[in-house]
Design an enzyme around this catalytic site. Sequence first.
Site, short mmCIF file in Angstrom:
data_model
loop_
_atom_site.label_atom_id
_atom_site.label_comp_id
_atom_site.label_asym_id
_atom_site.label_seq_id
_atom_site.Cartn_x
_atom_site.Cartn_y
_atom_site.Cartn_z
N SER A 61 21.72 45.37 72.60
CA SER A 61 21.72 45.23 71.15
C SER A 61 22.00 43.78 70.80
O SER A 61 22.87 43.15 71.42
CB SER A 61 22.78 46.14 70.53
N HIS A 95 17.63 41.49 64.00
CA HIS A 95 18.36 42.47 64.79
C HIS A 95 17.37 43.20 65.68
O HIS A 95 16.22 43.43 65.29
CB HIS A 95 19.07 43.47 63.87
N VAL A 135 17.37 48.21 72.11
CA VAL A 135 16.64 49.22 72.88
C VAL A 135 17.68 49.98 73.69
O VAL A 135 18.62 49.38 74.23
CB VAL A 135 15.56 48.60 73.80
N ARG A 136 17.51 51.30 73.76
CA ARG A 136 18.58 52.10 74.35
C ARG A 136 18.02 53.37 74.99
O ARG A 136 16.93 53.83 74.64
CB ARG A 136 19.62 52.47 73.30
N GLY A 187 34.67 55.25 71.50
CA GLY A 187 35.70 54.43 72.13
C GLY A 187 35.18 53.16 72.74
O GLY A 187 35.75 52.64 73.70
N GLY A 188 34.08 52.63 72.18
CA GLY A 188 33.53 51.38 72.68
C GLY A 188 34.42 50.20 72.35
O GLY A 188 35.44 50.32 71.66
N ARG A 189 34.03 49.04 72.82
CA ARG A 189 34.82 47.83 72.62
C ARG A 189 34.56 47.28 71.22
O ARG A 189 33.46 46.85 70.90
CB ARG A 189 34.45 46.80 73.68
#
Length: 306
Positions: free
Chosen positions: A94, A108, A111-112, A260-262
Site C-alpha cells: 500500500s 494512492h 494491491v493485496r 492489530g496492525g502497526r
Amino acid sequence: MATPNIDAVKTYLLNLQDRICKALEEEDGQERFKEDRWDRAEGGGGISRVLTEGAVFEQAGVNFSHVFGDKLPPSATAHRPELAGRTFQALGVSLVMHPRNPYVPTSHANVRFFIAEKEGAEPVWWFGGGFDLTPYYGFEEDAMHWHSVAREACQPFGEDMYPRYKKWCDDYFFLKHRGEPRGIGGLFFDDLNEGGFARCFGFMTSVGDQYINAYLPIVARRKNTPYGERERDFQLYRRGRYVEFNLVYDRGTLFGLQSGGRTESILMSLPPLVKWRYNWRPEPGTPEARLYEVFLKPRDWLADEK
C-alpha cells in the site's frame, strides 16, 4: 481450482515495493526512503518505507505487510459473514504520495491478497486493490493519461474490466458526508477470484506494475510549476478531505487497526501538514472553483477517444 501460491504473491509484492521506491527516489532526486521492519504480536509483520522532506515528495510511504491470525476482523467479515471463525493471511503493498508542489496530485495505490482457511473446508481467497488520483489543480491531459493507463492495465483481461472497476472506484472514493468524490478516481477492485488463481494474480500484477507508468509522467510534468502561498493553502485545505476519507471510510485503515496492525504504518497515509476551515467555498471563476466544477464529478475521461 488451482491452489493459491502465497509464496509467489509475496515475492511479487516485495519486488514491487523495491521497484516503486527506486522509481520514486529517482524522480525526487534528493531524499531516499528510510526502512522500518516490524513484527505483529498476533502473527506476521511488514516493511514500511517512508521518504520525507524530499524535493518533490513532502511525504511518500510504500508499505509491505504479511499478517495472519486466528480470525478476520469485523471490517473483513461485515459483507462476508461466512468467513467468521476462519484463520487468515493477508499480504499487500500500500502506498500514498503527498507531493510538495500543489500542482502535483496526491496518489494512492494498493494491491493485496487474502486467504481464509478452515479445517475440512476449501480455502476462500481473493485479490483486491487499485489506484486513484487526487489533484488539487486539475488538468485534463493528466486525468486522461491516468485513466488511459488504468484502462491498459485492464484490457488483457476483458473489455468490461476497466469500466466496471472505474465505476467501483468512483463509488468507493466518495465522501458521503461531503457529497463529493475524493479525486478523479482510477481503479478499485475487491473480492476478485473469478477465473482461477493464475488469472486473478495476473490482473493484480498488471495493476501494480502500471502504477508508476500512470503517476510519474504527471509528476514530471507538474513538479516544477511555480506556485505561491495561495496554492499551498488550498492544497493543505483539500488534504483535509483525504484525512476524512481515510479515517472514516477506508477499508484498509479499518482492517489494519481492527486486526492489530502497526499504527504508525497504517496512518502513514495521512499528510504531514493539513488545514481545515469552517464552511469555506472557493470564489467563482477561480482555478480552485474549477476543481469542484470540472474534476470532482464522475466523468468518462476517455470519452473523446471512442
